[in-house]
Write a protein that holds these residues in place. Structure first.
Motif, short mmCIF file in Angstrom:
data_model
loop_
_atom_site.label_atom_id
_atom_site.label_comp_id
_atom_site.label_asym_id
_atom_site.label_seq_id
_atom_site.Cartn_x
_atom_site.Cartn_y
_atom_site.Cartn_z
N ASP A 34 0.82 -1.05 -0.03
CA ASP A 34 0.19 0.09 0.10
C ASP A 34 0.90 1.23 0.04
OD1 ASP A 34 -2.48 -1.11 -0.34
OD2 ASP A 34 -3.13 -1.10 1.73
N THR A 54 -3.45 -3.23 -2.07
CA THR A 54 -4.57 -3.93 -1.55
C THR A 54 -5.95 -3.42 -2.34
OG1 THR A 54 -5.30 -2.48 0.16
CG2 THR A 54 -3.82 -4.57 0.69
N HIS A 104 -4.96 4.34 0.38
CA HIS A 104 -3.99 3.20 0.10
C HIS A 104 -3.22 3.37 -0.92
CE1 HIS A 104 -6.07 0.46 3.04
NE2 HIS A 104 -6.93 1.43 2.99
N ALA A 118 -2.36 -13.40 -3.61
CA ALA A 118 -3.26 -12.27 -3.46
C ALA A 118 -4.83 -13.07 -3.69
CB ALA A 118 -3.18 -11.20 -4.52
N ALA A 147 -6.62 -9.29 -0.67
CA ALA A 147 -5.71 -9.39 0.53
C ALA A 147 -4.30 -9.91 0.00
CB ALA A 147 -6.33 -10.24 1.74
N TRP A 148 -3.43 -9.66 0.51
CA TRP A 148 -2.02 -10.27 0.11
C TRP A 148 -1.33 -11.11 1.39
CZ3 TRP A 148 -0.17 -9.99 -4.63
CH2 TRP A 148 -0.58 -8.97 -5.21
N GLY A 188 -5.64 -5.86 4.01
CA GLY A 188 -6.45 -4.54 3.52
C GLY A 188 -7.84 -4.31 4.08
#
Ligand SMILES: [Zn+2]
Length: 302
Positions: A61, A86, A92, A182, A194-195, A208
């Motif tokens: 981010d 994200t 972000h 992801a 989301a990571w 995220g």
């Protein structure tokens, strides 16, 4: 028969312990921004940096103010092996141009990979966002060499759009040693992912901003060494807030079910900053692991 079973158990045990063996001395997470979009919360918006062997390797981010904290951290921009977004809400992503412009004064000369969500009805794809910022007709077209490289820029930003397919995880190799995964998450009408970043046997997961309507974070956060979760709303949230964000009770259940080893609460807003002790109580009632509260600049060990 007994011998065979024993060997099998031993193999399973070995495989498991190898897979979860985090070389924690080599990996650290630094918070570059622990706030949300509010102007008067005294915090930077969302941003995180993963350090590996004392080099800044992955940025997650690029919220407003995060680039200032990046500068304070002593990180070299040339060391970055990937930027992961994200989603493209302002809090972000708005510092992306600041990072790229700032890099003019650094020694970076290798291409930079940028990953973020694909487009949906509301949001542009990450690659399109980059073009609209710095492409030939972008607001900052004076930086177009970094996007559509010709001669003058020392490197190019290469954008990859993560497909928004519910229940699927997409995997990207940032280097021989760093993998990013992801998955599509529900953040109201916004395209969001989301990571999970894996390196040196360690895994760090970034929720995220998301509600848990897709129920996918348990999977991608499974047995993570650290889960960074957005704490943007209180437990009694309703309406639009609950369609966009997870409550503390939901965060607690995800952390518990996923058996994450450590939880970092971040992305605070004034409505959650003012009740952090209450939030900790709610989460501790369900999740037994250690919990930290993010502040700008905080370095977290695994
Ligand atoms: Zn946000």
């Amino acid at each position: 028969m007994l011998i065979r079973v024993s060997v099998l158990v031993l193999l399973l045990f070995c495989t498991h312990s190898f897979a979860s063996q985090c070389n924690s001395s080599q990996v650290k997470l630094q918070v570059l921004g622990s706030g949300g979009p509010e102007l008067d919360d005294g915090r930077n918006s969302s941003g995180y940096l993963i350090w590996y062997q004392n080099k800044a390797r992955v940025l997650i981010d690029a919220g407003p103010g995060s680039s200032i904290e990046y500068g304070k951290s002593g990180a070299e921009f040339a060391d970055l092996q990937g930027m992961l977004l994200t989603h493209l809400h302002v809090d972000h992503s708005a510092d992306l141009a600041a990072y790229i412009k700032g890099s003019y004064f650094t020694s970076r000369n290798t291409n930079l990979e940028l990953f973020g969500p694909a487009a949906n009805n509301l949001m542009p794809a990450t690659s399109e966002y980059l073009q609209r910022l710095m492409g030939d007709k972008g607001a900052f077209a004076y930086l177009k060499e970094y996007v559509n490289k010709r001669d003058e820029a020392d490197y190019k930003v290469i954008a990859t759009d993560v497909p928004l397919v519910r229940g699927q995880t997409f995997q990207y190799s940032l280097s021989d040693e760093i993998t990013a995964k992801a998955t599509f998450v529900h953040h109201g009408p916004v395209a969001a992912v989301a990571w999970r970043v894996e390196l040196a046997g360690c895994s760090i997961v970034f929720s995220g901003d998301m509600s848990n309507q897709f129920e996918v974070l348990d999977d991608i956060a499974s047995e993570a060494d650290l889960l960074v979760a957005s704490n943007a709303v209180p437990d009694n949230a309703s309406g639009a807030a609950i369609n966009l964000h997870m409550t503390p009770s939901t965060i607690a259940l995800i952390a518990k079910h996923a058996q994450v080893k450590q939880l970092l609460l971040s992305h605070f807003m004034k409505r959650t900053l003012s009740i952090q002790n209450e939030t900790l109580g709610i989460i501790r009632a369900k999740y037994p692991g250690p919990i930290k509260l993010a502040t700008d600049g905080l370095v977290v060990s695994l």
